[in-house]
Design a protein around this motif. Structure first.
Motif, PDB file in Angstrom:
ATOM      1  N   THR B 136      43.916  22.264  70.800  1.00  0.00           N
ATOM      2  CA  THR B 136      43.738  20.926  71.363  1.00  0.00           C
ATOM      3  C   THR B 136      42.433  20.850  72.144  1.00  0.00           C
ATOM      4  O   THR B 136      41.767  19.818  72.144  1.00  0.00           O
ATOM      5  CB  THR B 136      44.929  20.535  72.267  1.00  0.00           C
ATOM      6  OG1 THR B 136      45.085  21.509  73.302  1.00  0.00           O
ATOM      7  CG2 THR B 136      46.213  20.445  71.472  1.00  0.00           C
ATOM      8  N   HIS B 137      42.048  21.949  72.780  1.00  0.00           N
ATOM      9  CA  HIS B 137      40.764  21.987  73.490  1.00  0.00           C
ATOM     10  C   HIS B 137      39.609  21.763  72.520  1.00  0.00           C
ATOM     11  O   HIS B 137      38.696  20.975  72.787  1.00  0.00           O
ATOM     12  CB  HIS B 137      40.612  23.330  74.204  1.00  0.00           C
ATOM     13  CG  HIS B 137      39.235  23.564  74.736  1.00  0.00           C
ATOM     14  ND1 HIS B 137      38.779  22.979  75.891  1.00  0.00           N
ATOM     15  CD2 HIS B 137      38.200  24.283  74.241  1.00  0.00           C
ATOM     16  CE1 HIS B 137      37.524  23.342  76.088  1.00  0.00           C
ATOM     17  NE2 HIS B 137      37.140  24.136  75.106  1.00  0.00           N
ATOM     18  N   GLU B 139      39.613  20.340  69.574  1.00  0.00           N
ATOM     19  CA  GLU B 139      39.613  18.971  69.045  1.00  0.00           C
ATOM     20  C   GLU B 139      39.035  18.001  70.068  1.00  0.00           C
ATOM     21  O   GLU B 139      38.294  17.085  69.738  1.00  0.00           O
ATOM     22  CB  GLU B 139      41.029  18.568  68.631  1.00  0.00           C
ATOM     23  CG  GLU B 139      41.452  19.319  67.367  1.00  0.00           C
ATOM     24  CD  GLU B 139      42.916  19.128  66.988  1.00  0.00           C
ATOM     25  OE1 GLU B 139      43.646  18.440  67.724  1.00  0.00           O
ATOM     26  OE2 GLU B 139      43.314  19.682  65.943  1.00  0.00           O
ATOM     27  N   ARG B 140      39.371  18.237  71.344  1.00  0.00           N
ATOM     28  CA  ARG B 140      38.827  17.384  72.391  1.00  0.00           C
ATOM     29  C   ARG B 140      37.309  17.581  72.517  1.00  0.00           C
ATOM     30  O   ARG B 140      36.570  16.628  72.769  1.00  0.00           O
ATOM     31  CB  ARG B 140      39.518  17.700  73.719  1.00  0.00           C
ATOM     32  CG  ARG B 140      39.173  16.724  74.829  1.00  0.00           C
ATOM     33  CD  ARG B 140      39.686  17.239  76.168  1.00  0.00           C
ATOM     34  NE  ARG B 140      39.570  16.253  77.221  1.00  0.00           N
ATOM     35  CZ  ARG B 140      38.432  15.837  77.748  1.00  0.00           C
ATOM     36  NH1 ARG B 140      37.286  16.278  77.297  1.00  0.00           N
ATOM     37  NH2 ARG B 140      38.424  14.951  78.728  1.00  0.00           N
ATOM     38  N   ALA B 143      35.666  15.479  69.955  1.00  0.00           N
ATOM     39  CA  ALA B 143      35.761  14.054  70.302  1.00  0.00           C
ATOM     40  C   ALA B 143      34.790  13.710  71.429  1.00  0.00           C
ATOM     41  O   ALA B 143      34.160  12.658  71.437  1.00  0.00           O
ATOM     42  CB  ALA B 143      37.194  13.709  70.693  1.00  0.00           C
ATOM     43  N   GLU B 144      34.662  14.622  72.383  1.00  0.00           N
ATOM     44  CA  GLU B 144      33.820  14.353  73.550  1.00  0.00           C
ATOM     45  C   GLU B 144      32.338  14.377  73.191  1.00  0.00           C
ATOM     46  O   GLU B 144      31.524  13.697  73.817  1.00  0.00           O
ATOM     47  CB  GLU B 144      34.120  15.403  74.627  1.00  0.00           C
ATOM     48  CG  GLU B 144      33.630  15.004  75.996  1.00  0.00           C
ATOM     49  CD  GLU B 144      34.114  15.973  77.077  1.00  0.00           C
ATOM     50  OE1 GLU B 144      35.144  16.648  76.880  1.00  0.00           O
ATOM     51  OE2 GLU B 144      33.441  16.051  78.113  1.00  0.00           O
ATOM     52  N   HIS B 146      30.742  13.019  70.949  1.00  0.00           N
ATOM     53  CA  HIS B 146      30.211  11.691  70.612  1.00  0.00           C
ATOM     54  C   HIS B 146      29.546  11.003  71.796  1.00  0.00           C
ATOM     55  O   HIS B 146      28.649  10.195  71.619  1.00  0.00           O
ATOM     56  CB  HIS B 146      31.343  10.783  70.124  1.00  0.00           C
ATOM     57  CG  HIS B 146      31.624  10.952  68.682  1.00  0.00           C
ATOM     58  ND1 HIS B 146      30.836  10.399  67.709  1.00  0.00           N
ATOM     59  CD2 HIS B 146      32.585  11.640  68.038  1.00  0.00           C
ATOM     60  CE1 HIS B 146      31.310  10.731  66.529  1.00  0.00           C
ATOM     61  NE2 HIS B 146      32.364  11.483  66.697  1.00  0.00           N
ATOM     62  N   TYR B 147      30.015  11.301  72.978  1.00  0.00           N
ATOM     63  CA  TYR B 147      29.542  10.571  74.154  1.00  0.00           C
ATOM     64  C   TYR B 147      28.440  11.316  74.880  1.00  0.00           C
ATOM     65  O   TYR B 147      27.430  10.751  75.267  1.00  0.00           O
ATOM     66  CB  TYR B 147      30.720  10.272  75.093  1.00  0.00           C
ATOM     67  CG  TYR B 147      31.726   9.514  74.314  1.00  0.00           C
ATOM     68  CD1 TYR B 147      31.476   8.183  73.988  1.00  0.00           C
ATOM     69  CD2 TYR B 147      32.820  10.135  73.749  1.00  0.00           C
ATOM     70  CE1 TYR B 147      32.316   7.491  73.158  1.00  0.00           C
ATOM     71  CE2 TYR B 147      33.679   9.451  72.920  1.00  0.00           C
ATOM     72  CZ  TYR B 147      33.414   8.132  72.637  1.00  0.00           C
ATOM     73  OH  TYR B 147      34.235   7.454  71.796  1.00  0.00           O
ATOM     74  N   GLU B 182      35.865  15.148  59.972  1.00  0.00           N
ATOM     75  CA  GLU B 182      36.775  14.223  60.660  1.00  0.00           C
ATOM     76  C   GLU B 182      36.082  13.463  61.777  1.00  0.00           C
ATOM     77  O   GLU B 182      36.415  12.328  62.083  1.00  0.00           O
ATOM     78  CB  GLU B 182      37.945  15.009  61.287  1.00  0.00           C
ATOM     79  CG  GLU B 182      39.032  15.365  60.310  1.00  0.00           C
ATOM     80  CD  GLU B 182      40.116  16.207  60.975  1.00  0.00           C
ATOM     81  OE1 GLU B 182      40.917  16.770  60.242  1.00  0.00           O
ATOM     82  OE2 GLU B 182      40.151  16.318  62.227  1.00  0.00           O
ATOM     83  N   ASN B 183      35.140  14.136  62.428  1.00  0.00           N
ATOM     84  CA  ASN B 183      34.484  13.538  63.588  1.00  0.00           C
ATOM     85  C   ASN B 183      33.107  12.988  63.270  1.00  0.00           C
ATOM     86  O   ASN B 183      32.412  12.538  64.171  1.00  0.00           O
ATOM     87  CB  ASN B 183      34.393  14.568  64.723  1.00  0.00           C
ATOM     88  CG  ASN B 183      35.733  14.849  65.344  1.00  0.00           C
ATOM     89  OD1 ASN B 183      36.176  14.127  66.216  1.00  0.00           O
ATOM     90  ND2 ASN B 183      36.410  15.886  64.873  1.00  0.00           N
TER      91      ASN B 183
END
Lengths: 391, 391
Positions: B136-137, B139-140, B143-144, B146-147, B182-183
């Protein structure tokens, strides 16, 4: 020589504009350029489902290319940097475009009201990428709880109890039992807060529906803190005006929207929250060749004297109207002033419940209202001609 | 009056002990109590698949109850706090147990070699819960990215290039293209390091296989830093002895194992890394009623003069042996000294490749070796009678 129509943003408003215009305008009349930062259209009304992890990212992502195929619409995947309406030019990060007509449909931004730390230490839900960050963060919080037993990891705060806030907290309420089971954590360890500065949740809904929503969500573990502004946010802590401090690793801010900064910087006339003022044909004041629509503009409801809320429903109707206005501009013809038709509003309350106000006099709750909400999404997808994939 | 056998730990060693013992010992002879902190048995040899996100958590979780059903084995789900071998008692967090015979199969712990910050700022992979945290880390992190566009979010460091480290880095190498797609992130943004203090990766494997593994992983983007100890870890930074600093949000430490602290605290004789010394029948020195097996003990390979590495293969063989020894203790009979049969070792290198040493003289690589590895897992599951579910 065809006229060039540049549409900025392929959200509900922009995408519908392009498709509506192409129902009549031929490639000989008109060149249609659609600028969007992604190659997909986002169903932003569904992001609460993604953020909570109830649905996959693909369920809210409509690839644009199949929708515009064979319609003579050019998609440019790029970021809009600025608009110069006097020179009739738009600067993107990779190129510049001139236009004959411009449609600005860039959506809204988040309003933080100057609350210290709020922007830095909160999640928002305005894109699929942000929804994914929230989802992966929450899953990591559950996983991490095994080691630290830090209760702030299982405390979730939604700031704002408008439409978006209520829909998100509803998804959270239904998602938590699933996450608890997957992670072997008792459900009573989870705390779920909805904090709202205004004296009531869901402004604009009838009292009866508000009470129904409150009851449905409270029964599933949501604790409402109403009339309590957030005054400061630090990493791990949300400070409330009543002096309380909530220890949490997850604050999602849904409490404010404002206009798009690009619209403000271009010098268009705006109201104090940065949304563009437009005339009855949705044209920017002083610029007959610029339409500003969707969440980027604001229009007044003459019956109530208050602005209409920014919704996908109105954005889509504006797109349809501007598609027709542009055709009248190009070929000549009369224009009818824009008037939204409010079919109703439906707020989902998780996976199985919803409250709906239909027209002026009807309301619905429960499973039926939830189905109506799902149908309105399908109706929209059919309208734009998007293939419906199972999520 | 039946004798009570208490088995601490339902890992490979403990679970096999209980099942083997019950092949012969009747409920009239023997009461068998199995203590485990979860109600499931963990296939710890598969955790690299979970940590990288290639397989679901359930693929490595075997529920214990169906495996021991109708076998007169009592499962107590509890944590072991301490052992008092003089009083023949075990303290759990919820109760105390006395025993006639004790089997200690509590596995190993992670050795951090006193490297500052390593324990605080690294992930480990010794349980399903830890694998979930890592997954989960990661994957986060994607996701992070991107910003913040912070490249340390896409930099992954595996510390240690032994068996576990190599298998994990192989999974990572195969997983990264999937996560990138995916990202919507280009694969060349990802950096994947394997850092090893020793002069070579995979100690114990033949040079030819080591080179084969290095080539396979390097081709898929793994950068090996061999002969370079980690000297310090801070949040976001791994400091190496050569002065380099790797900026990363994800360090997974696989570089050391040591014995179980409970074994040390009980006063059993141990070697410097805390693994219990045992006699040829795997009994704790000075205690004929206590067996210490699996990763909690250490035994010397007389051919090489060095200890056998802690593996599932040897743990299972120890379980089988102790099941028989206990029956001899209860009913009388002779015992054969324990001697491991090393069938071979297989290290997977991601989803489709592996290197294998089979017996003393054979080796295999590629897809075939990978399939052998998968078969050895199925063989084990069949042996313990676990129902095989599709992952």
């Amino acid at each position: 020589m065809p006229k060039r129509v540049v549409i900025l943003g392929a959200g509900y408003a922009g995408l519908v504009t392009a498709l509506e215009l192409r129902k009549n305008a031929t490639p000989e009349d008109t060149e249609v350029i659609l600028v969007n930062k992604h190659n997909y259209h986002q169903l932003v009304t569904q992001l609460h489902e993604l953020g909570a992890g109830a649905k996959s990212d693909t369920s809210a992502r409509i690839m644009i290319e199949p929708v515009i195929r064979n319609k003579y619409i050019t998609l440019i995947k790029d970021h809009v940097e600025s608009i110069d309406p006097k020179e009739k030019r738009v600067r993107l990060s990779q190129q510049e475009l001139s236009y004959d007509y411009l449609v600005v449909a860039l959506g809204s931004e988040t309003e933080y009201f100057g609350i210290p730390g709020l922007k830095e230490h909160s999640f928002i839900l305005k894109s699929i990428n942000q929804a994914r960050l929230l989802r992966t963060h929450i899953e990591r919080c559950f996983a991490e709880y095994h080691y630290t037993r830090d209760e702030s990891l299982l405390t979730f705060v939604v700031g704002g109890a408008g439409f978006s806030g209520i829909e998100l907290v509803g998804e959270f309420a239904d998602r938590m039992p699933v996450l608890c089971e997957e992670n072997n954590i008792p459900l009573d360890k989870v705390k779920l807060f909805n904090v709202e500065a205004a004296p009531s949740i869901l402004p604009g809904f009838d009292k009866e529906l508000v009470e129904r929503a409150e009851k449905s969500l409270t029964e599933r573990g949501v604790k409402f803190l109403v009339g309590v502004p957030i005054v400061q946010v630090e990493p791990g802590k949300v400070h409330l005006k009543n002096g309380d401090v909530i220890a949490t690793q997850t604050l999602v801010w849904t409490g404010g929207v404002r206009g798009n900064q690009i619209v403000i910087d271009a010098g268009f006339e705006t109201e104090p929250r940065g949304r563009a003022k437009v005339n009855e044909y949705l044209q920017a004041l002083g610029y007959e060749d610029v339409y500003i629509i969707g969440d980027s503009c604001f229009i007044i409801n003459e019956e109530t004297g208050r602005p209409y809320p920014p919704t996908a429903q109105i954005a889509g109707q504006m797109g349809t109207a501007v598609g027709k206005y542009l055709f009248a501009d190009l070929r000549g013809g009369t224009k009818e002033p824009f008037k939204p038709q409010i079919m109703g509003s439906i707020a989902s309350l998780g996976r199985k419940d919803a409250i709906a106000k239909i027209g002026k006099n009807y309301q619905a709750t429960g499973r039926f209202a939830y189905i109506v909400k799902d149908m309105s999404k399908l109706r929209y997808l059919a309208k734009i001609g998007a293939v419906i994939k199972k999520a």
